[in-house]
Design an enzyme around this catalytic site. Sequence first.
Site, PDB file in Angstrom:
ATOM      1  N   GLU A   1       0.873  -1.054  -0.082  1.00  0.00           N
ATOM      2  CA  GLU A   1       0.108   0.051   0.031  1.00  0.00           C
ATOM      3  C   GLU A   1       0.896   1.238   0.062  1.00  0.00           C
ATOM      4  O   GLU A   1       0.551   2.184  -0.821  1.00  0.00           O
ATOM      5  CB  GLU A   1      -1.084   0.166   1.244  1.00  0.00           C
ATOM      6  CG  GLU A   1      -2.094   1.132   1.201  1.00  0.00           C
ATOM      7  CD  GLU A   1      -3.108   1.092   2.359  1.00  0.00           C
ATOM      8  OE1 GLU A   1      -4.162   0.625   2.050  1.00  0.00           O
ATOM      9  OE2 GLU A   1      -2.748   1.393   3.478  1.00  0.00           O
TER      10      GLU A   1
ATOM     11  N   CYS B   1     -11.735   8.964   2.679  1.00  0.00           N
ATOM     12  CA  CYS B   1     -11.859   9.084   4.216  1.00  0.00           C
ATOM     13  C   CYS B   1     -11.224   9.892   5.096  1.00  0.00           C
ATOM     14  O   CYS B   1     -11.854  10.641   5.938  1.00  0.00           O
ATOM     15  CB  CYS B   1     -11.697   7.805   4.617  1.00  0.00           C
ATOM     16  SG  CYS B   1     -12.815   6.426   4.242  1.00  0.00           S
TER      17      CYS B   1
ATOM     18  N   ASP C   1      -4.011   3.104   7.995  1.00  0.00           N
ATOM     19  CA  ASP C   1      -3.878   4.593   7.741  1.00  0.00           C
ATOM     20  C   ASP C   1      -2.699   5.180   8.763  1.00  0.00           C
ATOM     21  O   ASP C   1      -2.344   6.110   8.335  1.00  0.00           O
ATOM     22  CB  ASP C   1      -5.065   5.128   8.451  1.00  0.00           C
ATOM     23  CG  ASP C   1      -6.446   4.867   7.344  1.00  0.00           C
ATOM     24  OD1 ASP C   1      -6.155   4.582   6.282  1.00  0.00           O
ATOM     25  OD2 ASP C   1      -7.593   4.834   7.894  1.00  0.00           O
TER      26      ASP C   1
END
Length: 240
Positions: free
Chosen positions: A61, A152, A183
């Site tokens: 990611e 988000c 996150d």
Amino acid sequence: MVNFIGTNNNAIYLKVLNELLNNPVSKFDIGDVSHEIIGFNTWFYATGTIDGISKTYAENEINWYMSQDNNIKGHKGIETNTVWNNCASDEGYVNSNYGWCVLSKENGNQLEHVLEHFKSNHKTRQSIMVYTRPSIHTEAFDNIHAKYDMTCTCYVDYLIRDNKLYSLVHMRSNDVWYGLRYDLIWQQRMLNEVYTRLASEPNFENLVLGGIKWHADSLHLYEKSIPSVIQYISDQSIRK
């Protein structure tokens, strides 16, 4: 400001999970959310991951974010990920490549602006990175920019106080199990990037890392994740 120097984000996360589980259950028509805290706040350390993550996925990611590519195709571990595929348009586009949001020239060179504000004024309140945009209301669902991807993270504010660099993260929506832990890795990466860049500049020799203040308008837990969360809490208790 709180002086947060350390790495034990596991202890903080356990408190978060317990608080969420002990909250009254509330059902929603969309998304099968079973537990929610509105206006959640806590502090995390600037270093130290939370147990239970997939390190391989986390690395994939971050690599994808750093590519600044809003398309998931061709990115290891991302193009095959169910969540990202559900978000992506038929062509593979999404809105929430966070590297694109804050590093790209196309979206305003936000990291560079943060650094310039600090260089002009150590006490500035203008060093922010904005992740979303007004057009997200249509671009989240137009099947061109994305199929279903309303970003988000809203914005992140960076402040220097008493020679400590803080990150204040503001999320509109945050899944405590599948979202928050990953996150946090990204926000740690960006805080350390700002710190490293500033520390090499004149007049920042005494700068040190502060903490990460985490605010989520909706911190939530999906019903399907409850068994995993309960098992995680049990496993952490055994390790103590």
